[in-house]
Design a protein around this motif. Structure first.
Motif, PDB file in Angstrom:
ATOM      1  N   VAL A  51       0.866  -1.177   0.000  1.00 58.33           N
ATOM      2  CA  VAL A  51       0.000   0.000   0.000  1.00 58.33           C
ATOM      3  C   VAL A  51       0.899   1.222   0.000  1.00 58.33           C
ATOM      4  CG1 VAL A  51      -1.806   1.258   1.244  1.00 58.33           C
ATOM      5  CG2 VAL A  51      -1.709  -1.244   1.388  1.00 58.33           C
ATOM      6  N   TRP A  52       0.799   2.062  -1.039  1.00 59.80           N
ATOM      7  CA  TRP A  52       1.657   3.244  -1.137  1.00 59.80           C
ATOM      8  C   TRP A  52       0.837   4.504  -0.901  1.00 59.80           C
ATOM      9  CZ3 TRP A  52       6.753   2.779  -0.989  1.00 59.80           C
ATOM     10  CH2 TRP A  52       7.272   1.516  -1.283  1.00 59.80           C
TER      11      TRP A  52
ATOM     12  N   GLY B  28       5.378   3.740   2.008  1.00 62.42           N
ATOM     13  CA  GLY B  28       4.515   2.591   1.739  1.00 62.42           C
ATOM     14  C   GLY B  28       4.586   1.548   2.840  1.00 62.42           C
ATOM     15  N   ASN B  29       3.553   0.712   2.893  1.00 61.64           N
ATOM     16  CA  ASN B  29       3.548  -0.410   3.836  1.00 61.64           C
ATOM     17  C   ASN B  29       3.426  -1.695   3.032  1.00 61.64           C
ATOM     18  OD1 ASN B  29       3.476   1.399   6.038  1.00 61.64           O
ATOM     19  ND2 ASN B  29       1.246   1.589   5.806  1.00 61.64           N
ATOM     20  N   ILE B  30       4.308  -2.627   3.312  1.00 61.30           N
ATOM     21  CA  ILE B  30       4.246  -3.904   2.603  1.00 61.30           C
ATOM     22  C   ILE B  30       3.894  -4.993   3.613  1.00 61.30           C
ATOM     23  CG2 ILE B  30       5.575  -5.560   1.218  1.00 61.30           C
ATOM     24  CD1 ILE B  30       7.257  -3.012   0.412  1.00 61.30           C
ATOM     25  N   TYR B  31       2.838  -5.705   3.313  1.00 60.51           N
ATOM     26  CA  TYR B  31       2.351  -6.748   4.218  1.00 60.51           C
ATOM     27  C   TYR B  31       2.757  -8.101   3.647  1.00 60.51           C
ATOM     28  CZ  TYR B  31      -0.345  -2.803   5.885  1.00 60.51           C
ATOM     29  OH  TYR B  31      -0.692  -1.562   6.372  1.00 60.51           O
ATOM     30  N   TYR B  32       3.299  -8.964   4.490  1.00 59.76           N
ATOM     31  CA  TYR B  32       3.728 -10.305   4.082  1.00 59.76           C
ATOM     32  C   TYR B  32       2.730 -11.297   4.661  1.00 59.76           C
ATOM     33  CZ  TYR B  32       8.129  -7.983   2.901  1.00 59.76           C
ATOM     34  OH  TYR B  32       9.073  -7.146   2.357  1.00 59.76           O
ATOM     35  N   LEU B  33       2.190 -12.150   3.795  1.00 59.57           N
ATOM     36  CA  LEU B  33       1.121 -13.058   4.249  1.00 59.57           C
ATOM     37  C   LEU B  33       1.538 -14.522   4.097  1.00 59.57           C
ATOM     38  CD1 LEU B  33      -0.653 -10.603   2.327  1.00 59.57           C
ATOM     39  CD2 LEU B  33      -2.107 -11.430   4.170  1.00 59.57           C
ATOM     40  N   ASN B  34       1.107 -15.346   5.066  1.00 59.94           N
ATOM     41  CA  ASN B  34       1.405 -16.781   4.970  1.00 59.94           C
ATOM     42  C   ASN B  34       0.329 -17.489   4.133  1.00 59.94           C
ATOM     43  OD1 ASN B  34      -0.796 -17.030   6.640  1.00 59.94           O
ATOM     44  ND2 ASN B  34       0.373 -17.654   8.452  1.00 59.94           N
ATOM     45  N   ASP B  35       0.428 -18.798   4.031  1.00 58.11           N
ATOM     46  CA  ASP B  35      -0.515 -19.502   3.146  1.00 58.11           C
ATOM     47  C   ASP B  35      -1.942 -19.521   3.693  1.00 58.11           C
ATOM     48  OD1 ASP B  35       0.097 -21.202   5.159  1.00 58.11           O
ATOM     49  OD2 ASP B  35       0.997 -22.769   3.895  1.00 58.11           O
ATOM     50  N   LYS B  36      -2.096 -19.115   4.981  1.00 61.02           N
ATOM     51  CA  LYS B  36      -3.471 -19.004   5.525  1.00 61.02           C
ATOM     52  C   LYS B  36      -3.999 -17.579   5.355  1.00 61.02           C
ATOM     53  CE  LYS B  36      -2.715 -22.373   9.174  1.00 61.02           C
ATOM     54  NZ  LYS B  36      -1.868 -22.278  10.353  1.00 61.02           N
ATOM     55  N   ASN B  37      -3.240 -16.747   4.687  1.00 61.07           N
ATOM     56  CA  ASN B  37      -3.583 -15.337   4.491  1.00 61.07           C
ATOM     57  C   ASN B  37      -3.576 -14.531   5.797  1.00 61.07           C
ATOM     58  OD1 ASN B  37      -3.632 -14.776   1.815  1.00 61.07           O
ATOM     59  ND2 ASN B  37      -5.767 -14.097   1.782  1.00 61.07           N
ATOM     60  N   GLN B  38      -2.682 -14.900   6.706  1.00 61.03           N
ATOM     61  CA  GLN B  38      -2.492 -14.097   7.922  1.00 61.03           C
ATOM     62  C   GLN B  38      -1.252 -13.228   7.724  1.00 61.03           C
ATOM     63  OE1 GLN B  38      -2.119 -17.763  10.099  1.00 61.03           O
ATOM     64  NE2 GLN B  38      -3.802 -17.169  11.462  1.00 61.03           N
TER      65      GLN B  38
ATOM     66  N   ASN C  94      -7.857  -5.780   0.448  1.00 62.27           N
ATOM     67  CA  ASN C  94      -8.147  -4.361   0.620  1.00 62.27           C
ATOM     68  C   ASN C  94      -8.399  -3.985   2.070  1.00 62.27           C
ATOM     69  OD1 ASN C  94      -7.800  -3.210  -1.948  1.00 62.27           O
ATOM     70  ND2 ASN C  94      -9.596  -4.397  -2.623  1.00 62.27           N
ATOM     71  N   GLU C  95      -8.668  -5.001   2.890  1.00 62.10           N
ATOM     72  CA  GLU C  95      -8.796  -4.749   4.341  1.00 62.10           C
ATOM     73  C   GLU C  95      -7.519  -4.111   4.884  1.00 62.10           C
ATOM     74  OE1 GLU C  95      -9.772  -8.264   6.658  1.00 62.10           O
ATOM     75  OE2 GLU C  95     -10.955  -9.021   4.972  1.00 62.10           O
ATOM     76  N   LEU C  96      -6.413  -4.347   4.195  1.00 64.67           N
ATOM     77  CA  LEU C  96      -5.127  -3.851   4.702  1.00 64.67           C
ATOM     78  C   LEU C  96      -4.815  -2.415   4.268  1.00 64.67           C
ATOM     79  CD1 LEU C  96      -3.002  -7.097   4.130  1.00 64.67           C
ATOM     80  CD2 LEU C  96      -3.742  -6.159   6.327  1.00 64.67           C
ATOM     81  N   GLN C  97      -5.678  -1.864   3.403  1.00 63.50           N
ATOM     82  CA  GLN C  97      -5.415  -0.517   2.875  1.00 63.50           C
ATOM     83  C   GLN C  97      -5.116   0.490   3.977  1.00 63.50           C
ATOM     84  OE1 GLN C  97      -4.908   0.782   0.005  1.00 63.50           O
ATOM     85  NE2 GLN C  97      -5.645  -0.713  -1.477  1.00 63.50           N
ATOM     86  N   HIS C  98      -5.863   0.416   5.062  1.00 62.65           N
ATOM     87  CA  HIS C  98      -5.715   1.426   6.113  1.00 62.65           C
ATOM     88  C   HIS C  98      -5.224   0.820   7.430  1.00 62.65           C
ATOM     89  CE1 HIS C  98      -7.501   4.228   3.375  1.00 62.65           C
ATOM     90  NE2 HIS C  98      -8.472   3.348   3.146  1.00 62.65           N
ATOM     91  N   ALA C  99      -4.635  -0.362   7.358  1.00 67.49           N
ATOM     92  CA  ALA C  99      -4.198  -1.033   8.594  1.00 67.49           C
ATOM     93  C   ALA C  99      -3.104  -0.239   9.314  1.00 67.49           C
ATOM     94  CB  ALA C  99      -3.696  -2.442   8.267  1.00 67.49           C
TER      95      ALA C  99
END
Ligand SMILES: Cc1cc2nc3c(=O)[nH]c(=O)nc-3n(C[C@H](O)[C@H](O)[C@H](O)COP(=O)(O)OP(=O)(O)OC[C@H]3O[C@@H](n4cnc5c(N)ncnc54)[C@H](O)[C@@H]3O)c2cc1C
Ligand SMILES: NC(=O)c1ccc[n+]([C@@H]2O[C@H](COP(=O)([O-])OP(=O)(O)OC[C@H]3O[C@@H](n4cnc5c(N)ncnc54)[C@H](O)[C@@H]3O)[C@@H](O)[C@H]2O)c1
Ligand SMILES: NC(=O)c1ccc[n+]([C@@H]2O[C@H](COP(=O)([O-])OP(=O)(O)OC[C@H]3O[C@@H](n4cnc5c(N)ncnc54)[C@H](O)[C@@H]3O)[C@@H](O)[C@H]2O)c1
Length: 529
Positions: free
Chosen positions: A461-462, A477-487, A517-522
């Protein structure tokens, strides 16, 4: 820091050889009668009888030119002395706390011990010449000072303009019976059942509690050229001084081998601060771009371009096959058959955790990540603790065993190990999620936490500002790293500082992200320091 030591030193009327403690010669301080030490085929005599740490430092300072102790060499009389020491009547130097290694984890452990235990006697044993210091400025702030005397002062401005020194404490702080520091010595064995450490000069020390904080050794390669002055690794303040003195007058070509943290930070610092002085740079590494193991591909490409823009010849997807001598210079041969000449090569190809301290007892080594395996309280065995780069630990919030090679982790594990070694209450588990940071160019800098492996799925998200052009798109920007369970298991905040606590909370929640998109404003982009 070392909040309590000044007070402790002043109030000290006892010596560490109080009831129950034994001293080999009745001296007040640590006595260091070293033997003949074989150095590179020659015998160097060092007969030092030293009382108190300041004397240790002074004496050894004088001897440094003459006495180089080979850290890996087995001492001649060790076996005999070792066996004698097993006999409980044998008089041998004892410390309540022995810290192996004198880096960041060691420093913070000592700080905590001093806070908890007013009866502490602490010995730090370090391979290096310098008392504990922070490493991050070695690739950053120290190069920005514009003062050649920096190699002596080791002072620099931090990000906020505050003046700092590389050393955590001045040398004089270590000269007491409470806290002693032995430099240029290494521990070559640990007899865990007997609570003894063996130094490379044959000296044995007994401990009540011991901390292994030995960090890692830079990886190096074998080349046809064996010129140790021209092909170096880079980890210590000595390495900084040597490289600084080599390049300060400009007009040299330096090659950095490696596209990770060390190689990229050093390349940028040399390019940004010494480019104008005629320091030409090449950076060579096998990945497609810098920080390829961390950044998503587009960002790795962007950061690589930014490094090229400061005039560095970045050679991606290339392995150095060999380095040869060439009339006082070096020739670097690459795997595509090309070659170029250079004056100096810095190998920045990762570290190997220093797990060669324990030989006569088996300590579990993590076969996947390297490092000594510890329990949640950072113990490898009863009364034996491990902290920093060399510790393999179970990460509670990520649910994996791992090893972390960053400053904040060394600080936090050092502090916790120190606490657990000296507390009278139940030891605490390591549940902290450490962060790390890096700065390359003014436009490329970040803080990150958790599992930030580029192998994971990422969502970026930039920050968008009105009228912003393409050039500025990687500003914040914020970069989110997700595992295979999408956490979310990791977060990297690029140019967006002070967000690590929010990121930690996000990781701890372990919420399954249904829609990215839930992470847009996290995590916001507000200025917050
Ligand atoms: C140049 C550089 C820049 C860095 N920048 C950053 C940064 O910006 N951000 C970040 O998060 N991290 C950074 N790091 C990483 C961070 O500095 C390390 O993670 C941290 O120093 C680890 O601390 P440690 O105490 O575990 O090990 P170390 O600091 O390596 O200390 C270990 C010490 O033990 C000594 N030793 C080893 N074996 C023995 C033995 N057998 N006997 C006696 N002594 C021994 C070593 O000589 C060394 O002095 C950087 C590292 C380097 C090298
Ligand atoms: N900001 C920070 O956190 C920071 C800064 C500097 C150093 N450090 C630490 O210092 C240590 C050393 O850093 P590092 O960058 O050497 O390690 P690293 O693990 O970050 O990177 C290793 C790099 O070595 C390179 N490499 C490996 N084999 C190679 C080969 N055969 N030829 C060419 N390149 C090769 C690769 O490019 C790889 O990216 C690490 O523990 C690192 O975490 C951290
Ligand atoms: N949360 C923050 O805003 C913040 C900022 C700076 C430093 N720090 C803390 O200070 C410690 C050491 O810092 P230091 O100054 O000795 O080393 P440093 O100068 O290398 O900076 C360390 C941290 O400050 C960040 N930083 C750099 N320039 C900045 C700026 N202009 N504004 C905001 N942040 C900037 C870096 O990216 C890095 O995260 C770090 O462990 C870090 O926790 C925190």
């Amino acid at each position: 820091m070392f909040r309590n030591i000044i007070k402790l030193n002043r109030g000290l009327s006892r010596y560490y050889s109080t009831a129950g403690r034994r001293s080999s010669n009745g001296n007040k301080g640590f006595s260091f009668n070293s033997n003949s030490v074989k150095v590179g085929g020659a015998i160097a005599l060092s007969a030092l009888t030293i009382t108190g740490l300041s004397t240790v430092l002074l004496e050894q300072e004088k001897k440094e030119e003459q006495v180089e102790v080979n850290a890996t060499e087995e001492p001649k009389k060790s076996e005999k002395e070792y066996k004698k020491a097993m006999d409980t009547d044998y008089d041998i130097e004892s410390f309540k706390y022995v810290i192996i290694g004198g880096g960041t984890a060691a420093y913070y452990a000592v700080d905590k011990i001093l806070e908890n235990d007013k009866e502490a006697t602490i010995l730090i044993i370090s391979k290096e010449r310098d008392v504990p210091y922070q490493r991050p400025p070695l690739t950053k702030n120290l190069w920005q000072t514009k003062d050649d005397n920096v190699v002596n002062t080791l002072s620099f401005s931090d990000w906020s303009g505050k003046q700092q020194n590389l050393l955590y404490e001045p040398e004089s702080v270590y000269g007491s019976e409470i806290l002693q520091f032995v430099k240029t010595r290494s521990v070559i064995d640990l007899h865990i059942d007997e609570k003894l450490v063996l130094l490379n000069d044959g000296k044995l020390i007994r401990y009540d509690k011991c901390l292994i904080a030995t960090g890692g050794e830079p990886r190096n390669f074998k080349f046809t050229s064996t010129d140790k002055e021209k092909i170096t690794t880079y980890r210590t303040v000595e390495d900084f001084k040597n490289l600084y003195n080599f390049i300060k007058d400009g007009n040299k070509h330096v090659t950095i081998l490696g596209g990770g943290f060390l190689g990229s930070e050093l390349t940028c610092s040399l390019g940004l601060n010494f480019g104008e002085k005629g320091i030409k740079l090449a950076q060579v590494f096998p990945e497609n771009g810098v920080y390829a193991n961390l950044f998503p591909e587009y960002l790795s490409n962007y950061a690589t371009e930014e490094i090229s823009k400061i005039g560095v010849d970045v050679k991606t997807k290339r392995l150095v096959k060999d380095i040869t001598d060439n009339n006082g210079r070096l020739t670097v041969l690459l795997d595509d058959g090309s070659s170029f000449d250079t004056d100096h090569v810095v190998v920045a190809a990762g570290i190997i955790p220093n797990t060669d301290v324990v030989k006569s007892t088996t300590l579990e080594i993590d076969q996947v990540n390297g490092g000594y395996v510890v329990n949640p309280e950072l113990q490898a065995r009863t009364d034996l603790f491990v902290a920093g780069d060399v510790a393999s630990y179970y990460d509670f919030s990520l649910g994996v065993r791992r090893r972390v090679e960053h400053h904040d982790h060394a600080r936090a594990t050092g502090e916790l190990a120190g606490n657990n070694m000296s507390t009278k209450t139940t030891p605490n588990p390591y549940t902290y999620q450490p962060f790390f940071w890096s700065d390359l160019t003014p436009g490329v800098g970040f803080e990150a936490v958790g599992n930030t492996s580029a192998k994971l799925k990422t969502f970026s998200v930039w920050e968008k500002k009105e009228g912003e052009n393409e050039e500025q798109k990687y500003n914040k920007g914020n970069i989110y790293y997700l595992n295979d369970k999408n956490q979310v298991v990791g977060v990297l905040c690029y140019g967006n500082y002070g967000k690590m606590d929010t990121a930690r909370r996000l990781i701890l929640k372990k919420r399954v992200i249904q829609d990215l998109n839930e992470l847009q404003h996290a995590i916001d982009f507000d200025e917050h320091h």
